[in-house]
Design a protein around this motif. Structure first.
Motif, mmCIF file in Angstrom:
data_model
loop_
_atom_site.group_PDB
_atom_site.id
_atom_site.type_symbol
_atom_site.label_atom_id
_atom_site.label_comp_id
_atom_site.label_asym_id
_atom_site.label_seq_id
_atom_site.Cartn_x
_atom_site.Cartn_y
_atom_site.Cartn_z
ATOM 1 N N ASP A 1 0.727 -1.218 -0.114
ATOM 2 C CA ASP A 1 0.037 -0.087 -0.037
ATOM 3 C C ASP A 1 0.906 1.192 0.063
ATOM 4 O O ASP A 1 0.999 1.934 1.191
ATOM 5 C CB ASP A 1 -1.080 0.075 1.296
ATOM 6 C CG ASP A 1 -1.986 0.878 1.123
ATOM 7 O OD1 ASP A 1 -2.129 1.597 0.132
ATOM 8 O OD2 ASP A 1 -2.691 1.259 2.055
ATOM 9 N N ASP B 1 -1.818 4.671 0.115
ATOM 10 C CA ASP B 1 -2.521 5.008 1.303
ATOM 11 C C ASP B 1 -4.049 4.634 1.054
ATOM 12 O O ASP B 1 -5.025 5.182 1.272
ATOM 13 C CB ASP B 1 -2.571 6.423 1.763
ATOM 14 C CG ASP B 1 -2.874 6.576 3.193
ATOM 15 O OD1 ASP B 1 -2.887 5.741 4.002
ATOM 16 O OD2 ASP B 1 -3.251 7.771 3.689
ATOM 17 N N ASP C 1 -5.580 1.984 2.475
ATOM 18 C CA ASP C 1 -6.086 1.131 3.563
ATOM 19 C C ASP C 1 -7.494 1.390 3.766
ATOM 20 O O ASP C 1 -8.172 0.330 3.986
ATOM 21 C CB ASP C 1 -5.299 1.231 4.876
ATOM 22 C CG ASP C 1 -5.368 -0.063 5.718
ATOM 23 O OD1 ASP C 1 -5.179 -0.914 5.399
ATOM 24 O OD2 ASP C 1 -5.626 0.469 6.904
ATOM 25 N N TYR C 2 -8.047 2.501 3.768
ATOM 26 C CA TYR C 2 -9.407 2.582 3.947
ATOM 27 C C TYR C 2 -10.287 2.251 3.126
ATOM 28 O O TYR C 2 -11.410 1.534 3.106
ATOM 29 C CB TYR C 2 -9.717 4.175 4.205
ATOM 30 C CG TYR C 2 -9.610 4.988 2.835
ATOM 31 C CD1 TYR C 2 -10.880 5.469 2.188
ATOM 32 C CD2 TYR C 2 -8.464 5.249 2.298
ATOM 33 C CE1 TYR C 2 -10.605 6.067 1.022
ATOM 34 C CE2 TYR C 2 -8.548 6.242 1.337
ATOM 35 C CZ TYR C 2 -9.357 6.379 0.693
ATOM 36 O OH TYR C 2 -9.362 7.333 -0.380
ATOM 37 N N LEU C 3 -9.837 2.290 1.706
ATOM 38 C CA LEU C 3 -10.514 1.461 0.472
ATOM 39 C C LEU C 3 -10.641 0.044 0.717
ATOM 40 O O LEU C 3 -11.422 -0.735 0.330
ATOM 41 C CB LEU C 3 -9.949 2.059 -0.735
ATOM 42 C CG LEU C 3 -10.292 3.481 -1.041
ATOM 43 C CD1 LEU C 3 -9.399 3.963 -2.328
ATOM 44 C CD2 LEU C 3 -11.862 3.702 -1.266
ATOM 45 N N GLY D 1 -10.419 -1.750 3.386
ATOM 46 C CA GLY D 1 -11.363 -1.916 4.653
ATOM 47 C C GLY D 1 -12.615 -1.915 4.069
ATOM 48 O O GLY D 1 -13.689 -2.930 4.274
ATOM 49 N N ILE D 2 -13.132 -1.021 3.364
ATOM 50 C CA ILE D 2 -14.622 -0.900 2.560
ATOM 51 C C ILE D 2 -14.472 -1.984 1.883
ATOM 52 O O ILE D 2 -15.877 -2.548 1.824
ATOM 53 C CB ILE D 2 -14.548 0.656 1.922
ATOM 54 C CG1 ILE D 2 -14.689 1.699 2.881
ATOM 55 C CG2 ILE D 2 -15.690 0.425 1.196
ATOM 56 C CD1 ILE D 2 -14.661 3.066 2.061
ATOM 57 N N GLU E 1 -15.354 -5.070 3.756
ATOM 58 C CA GLU E 1 -16.582 -5.144 4.238
ATOM 59 C C GLU E 1 -17.580 -5.631 3.364
ATOM 60 O O GLU E 1 -18.552 -6.288 3.887
ATOM 61 C CB GLU E 1 -16.831 -4.041 5.050
ATOM 62 C CG GLU E 1 -16.097 -3.595 6.190
ATOM 63 C CD GLU E 1 -16.376 -4.675 7.269
ATOM 64 O OE1 GLU E 1 -17.246 -5.100 7.659
ATOM 65 O OE2 GLU E 1 -15.073 -5.128 7.912
#
Length: 141
Positions: free
Chosen positions: A10, A13, A15-17, A19-20, A23
């Motif tokens: 990564d 950055d 990481d948030y995508l 995670g989405i 989920e």
């Protein structure tokens, strides 16, 4: 010019995508579903997918595969190849019960029938268009 190759590290950055996406993939209430990843050329779509796959593969019982539909001539070619790839991935990555192995064998036969029917159709069409087997064709220049 920068090298255009995906990574599973990564650097962007994302990481948030990741995670989405994770989920969404885990949410069984959304099944069956398709997830599209859109962005400009070089924006990191393939890297995002690779990183998401890496996370998903850490879960027991999860297998991921990469399939490039652009490598095939048409819809039927791509569909048959995709089905074969899915079956190969299941066979290579899962411990199967006897019943599951029999079902897999039946599915493989279905994929083989698709391939055979397509080849037969192509040969028949070629013969119909050329007037049969062994016909001499001469060209005058």
């Amino acid at each position: 010019m920068w090298k255009d190759s995906e990574t599973d590290l990564d650097f962007l950055d994302f990481d948030y995508l990741i995670g989405i996406l994770d989920e969404l993939i885990k949410d069984e209430s959304l099944l069956p579903s398709s997830i599209g990843v859109y962005g400009d050329w070089g924006s990191g779509k393939s890297s995002l997918i690779r990183m998401s796959m890496k996370r998903a593969e850490q879960r027991k019982g999860t297998a991921c595969l990469i399939f490039n539909g652009w490598l095939f001539e048409g819809y039927e070619d791509a569909k048959t190849a995709l089905m074969g790839s899915i079956l190969d991935t299941i066979q290579d990555n899962q411990t199967l019960t006897d019943k599951a192995e029999k079902s897999l064998a039946i599915l493989y036969k279905s994929v083989d029938k698709f391939k055979l029917a397509k080849k037969g159709l192509r040969i028949g069409l070629d013969m119909a268009l050329t007037g049969g087997v062994g016909k001499d064709i001469s060209y005058n220049y």
